[in-house]
Design a protein around this motif. Structure first.
Motif, PDB file in Angstrom:
ATOM      1  N   SER A   1       0.824  -1.205   0.000  1.00  0.00           N
ATOM      2  CA  SER A   1       0.000   0.000   0.000  1.00  0.00           C
ATOM      3  C   SER A   1       0.863   1.261   0.000  1.00  0.00           C
ATOM      4  N   VAL A   2       2.041   1.197   0.627  1.00  0.00           N
ATOM      5  CA  VAL A   2       2.959   2.344   0.593  1.00  0.00           C
ATOM      6  C   VAL A   2       3.434   2.595  -0.840  1.00  0.00           C
TER       7      VAL A   2
ATOM      8  N   ARG B   1       1.849   1.775  -3.568  1.00  0.00           N
ATOM      9  CA  ARG B   1       0.704   2.289  -4.340  1.00  0.00           C
ATOM     10  C   ARG B   1       0.495   3.777  -4.093  1.00  0.00           C
ATOM     11  N   THR B   2       0.596   4.205  -2.845  1.00  0.00           N
ATOM     12  CA  THR B   2       0.424   5.623  -2.529  1.00  0.00           C
ATOM     13  C   THR B   2       1.570   6.450  -3.088  1.00  0.00           C
TER      14      THR B   2
ATOM     15  N   HIS C   1       1.073  13.050   1.634  1.00  0.00           N
ATOM     16  CA  HIS C   1       0.159  14.127   1.258  1.00  0.00           C
ATOM     17  C   HIS C   1       0.585  15.450   1.901  1.00  0.00           C
TER      18      HIS C   1
ATOM     19  N   THR D   1       1.036  -1.347  -9.144  1.00  0.00           N
ATOM     20  CA  THR D   1       1.678  -0.041  -9.325  1.00  0.00           C
ATOM     21  C   THR D   1       3.195  -0.123  -9.234  1.00  0.00           C
TER      22      THR D   1
ATOM     23  N   ALA E   1       0.687   7.499   3.916  1.00  0.00           N
ATOM     24  CA  ALA E   1      -0.156   8.294   3.025  1.00  0.00           C
ATOM     25  C   ALA E   1      -0.327   9.715   3.544  1.00  0.00           C
TER      26      ALA E   1
ATOM     27  N   ALA F   1       0.827   7.094  -6.557  1.00  0.00           N
ATOM     28  CA  ALA F   1      -0.246   8.080  -6.715  1.00  0.00           C
ATOM     29  C   ALA F   1       0.272   9.504  -6.579  1.00  0.00           C
ATOM     30  N   PHE F   2       1.277   9.707  -5.710  1.00  0.00           N
ATOM     31  CA  PHE F   2       1.827  11.038  -5.486  1.00  0.00           C
ATOM     32  C   PHE F   2       3.120  11.270  -6.273  1.00  0.00           C
TER      33      PHE F   2
END
Length: 209
Positions: free
Chosen positions: A81-82, A84-85, A202, A110, A198, A88-89
């Protein structure tokens, strides 16, 4: 997702005779298999029908100059999940510290588009960061840590996370310029490592992107 519940898009409209040029500026952009059968990948519309190599090359022109590192001593399930995030960023790289193998299921493929680097231990990561001139910032709710909120997160940095439940190792803490914590107001002692990553990423976005 379309109205019938399918993800992505079907074959290129108009059939093979309507396909775009596969190569753009001498580089293969479009994947014939995707053009013919449809693109059901979890990608933004900009990258529909593109080859993986073309997507990575385009991302490389606009990745952000922050890095994410996470310790992997016990095959932490949060690493996917890290990644993937981070994708995303548009993070520059994800650094896996410890075991080379990690659970990719949470990454949702990803990791094909995100640069991932392995370090056998924290000392190796610290040496890499020193050579690159990039400060390492730990994220953990440790005694003496400072709030992430209001902290002047530098544009170029490594955000380092420990494993679920145990947090940053002693070696990781020693390698950090500062350790930051995410302010909490409920009864739980800590939040999920993937969620913390996440939030921290952000926060970088709100400062610099």
């Amino acid at each position: 997702m379309s109205a019938d519940g399918t993800v992505g898009v079907g074959p290129w409209p108009g059939g093979r005779q309507a396909w775009p040029d596969l190569d753009v500026d001498g580089v293969r952009r479009y994947d014939p298999e995707l053009l013919e059968h449809g693109d059901r990948r979890n990608v933004v519309d900009r990258y529909r029908y593109w080859t993986v190599e073309a997507v990575v090359a385009d991302l490389d022109t606009r990745r952000h100059p922050f890095h994410v590192a996470i310790e992997n001593w016990t095959h932490d399930l949060n690493i996917g999940s890290v990644v993937r995030t981070a994708n995303a960023f548009a993070a520059a790289e994800v650094h896996i510290v410890g075991r080379r193998r990690w659970n990719r299921r949470g990454a949702m493929v990803t990791d094909r588009y995100q640069h991932v680097r392995h370090h056998p231990d924290v000392a190796h990561l610290a040496d890499w960061a020193a050579a690159a001139g990039v400060p390492v910032l730990g994220v953990d709710n440790l005694p003496g840590s400072v709030p992430l909120e209001g902290y002047p997160v530098p544009r170029e940095c490594v955000l380092l996370f420990g494993q679920e439940s145990v947090g940053l190792s002693d070696e990781a803490r020693a390698a950090c310029q500062d350790v930051l914590h995410i302010r909490q107001f409920g009864s739980t002692r800590s939040i999920n490592a993937g969620a913390a990553a996440a939030i921290a990423m952000h926060t970088w976005i709100t400062h610099h992107a």
